[in-house]
Design an enzyme around this catalytic site. Sequence first.
Site, short mmCIF file in Angstrom:
data_model
loop_
_atom_site.label_atom_id
_atom_site.label_comp_id
_atom_site.label_asym_id
_atom_site.label_seq_id
_atom_site.Cartn_x
_atom_site.Cartn_y
_atom_site.Cartn_z
N LYS A 1 0.81 -1.21 0.00
CA LYS A 1 0.00 0.00 0.00
C LYS A 1 0.85 1.27 0.00
O LYS A 1 0.44 2.31 -0.50
CB LYS A 1 -0.94 0.03 1.22
CG LYS A 1 -1.80 -1.21 1.45
CD LYS A 1 -2.83 -1.41 0.38
CE LYS A 1 -4.01 -2.29 0.79
NZ LYS A 1 -3.71 -3.69 1.06
C1 LIG Z 1 -4.44 -4.85 0.71
C2 LIG Z 1 -3.66 -6.11 0.71
C3 LIG Z 1 -3.94 -7.14 -0.19
C4 LIG Z 1 -5.10 -7.09 -1.13
O1 LIG Z 1 -4.95 -6.10 -2.12
P1 LIG Z 1 -6.24 -5.58 -2.93
O2 LIG Z 1 -5.74 -4.43 -3.75
O3 LIG Z 1 -7.23 -5.18 -1.91
O4 LIG Z 1 -6.72 -6.72 -3.75
C5 LIG Z 1 -3.10 -8.24 -0.19
N1 LIG Z 1 -2.06 -8.35 0.68
C6 LIG Z 1 -1.77 -7.38 1.55
C7 LIG Z 1 -0.63 -7.57 2.49
C8 LIG Z 1 -2.54 -6.23 1.60
O5 LIG Z 1 -2.25 -5.26 2.48
#
Ligand SMILES: *Cc1c(COP(=O)(O)O)cnc(C)c1O
Length: 465
Positions: free
Chosen positions: A110
Amino acid sequence: MRYISTRGGIDPISFTEAVMMGLAADGGLLLPDPLPSVDSATLDVWKDLSYPDLALKIMDLFIDDLSNKKLGVLINDAYITFNTPDVTPIVKVGKHYILELFHGPTLAFKDVALQVLGNLFSLFLKESGEKMNILGATSGDTGSAAIYGVRGKDNINIFILHPQGRVSKVQALQMTTVPEKNVFNIALKGTFDDCQAIVKAIFNQLDFKSQYHLGSINSINWARVLAQVVYYVYATLKVKEQTGDEPVNFSVPTGNFGDIFAGYIAKQLIRPNIGRLVLATNENNILTRFVLQGHYAKSKVIHTISPSMDIQVASNFERYLYYLYNQEPERVKQAFMFLDKKDEIIISREERAQVRRDFASASIDQASTITTIRDIYKKTGYILDPHTAVGVAAAERLVADLPKGPTICLATAHPAKFPDAVSKAIGREPERPESLKGIEDRSSRYEVLPAEVDAVKNYIVKHAL
Ligand SMILES: *Cc1c(COP(=O)(O)O)cnc(C)c1O
């Protein structure tokens, strides 16, 4: 580049307007129109660029109301916060290529987008003299990444809802120990889907949204998807340098469909260099059922050891449906009306075939996730976090279904964020990076609220800028 809504109810807007709007005013999601693509001569030039320079080239294709110079500065400032100049390094672990997306300040993918988005907000607000109250929901990782992206910034307050007791201890501490006064954490008595539904309901109250200058950091915000397109291209170019002409596949641990949708956009951008996208889910497998059966139907959230993927209502799925439905907004609108009434979306046989060309998919249960962490560790000494392990396990399971080029597995979080799951798999906790050391000793603050729209609105009214 102009931006349109998947539901067709707004006049085209600019990139800046799209970022500030977050959710489209007609309840749809914003998309660039038309989607750009680049030729192989361009890719030849791109393959020698640093990560920030490549990010500038790619983002610039989607943005024409921000100067190249400003965008460049903002991107560099975002990636200076990462602990490696590669930003998203690729490592070979046994037979897998692992794309490490966890080198930012909060140790999950993120950060790659949210450090950029924080700087975009900051720049836009400085130029317009306005202020903003960010409202977002988190299944664990978005919250801290967004908070780190805007902590202490002028003219921004940030309100983050997380499901109380449903994020890992480290994840909760990363959000609630940030001391800056513009940060407000809300522990909601409900699931992540409740958090997301409340945020969406509030964004749909247009008077409230404009009165309080609400901004969105969830992956409904186009800027997030855009920033994530970059690492698919970066990884494709790097891995192809080693492996030759074959298209590369990606395996993506998926919750809200944001990350894998960025992969879908990247695939259109650099056709034909990306083969298939593996949509990997944990036991919350609504999207796997969709890919395999053409039937999108909600069920109850199951709490797993990969909590950032404990999601039933994938907010970015609507963006993919828009393309699946030949860019016809009326059909998207009808599908979501149907989903509201009947809790399901069903697609035709031809559409199902298209979905299967775009994606392969597998759902990995918690026992297999643990086994995968253990096996990879035993063979290579490399520790996967439980989300990444879901992606690696899916890639292994589907290997016979994939085009024969290399498959790159996205490592979406650092294993130290999930010490309990890792410890169950390998008998010890992963070593903590510097940023997590002593986090339990810092003071932590958050507000507990019931899962009700009005409770959250009242809290915002009390603390908004
Ligand atoms: C947010 C997240 C996901 C999922 O990603 P999306 O974009 O919501 O599909 C997978 N792994 C981790 C560690 C995350 O923080």
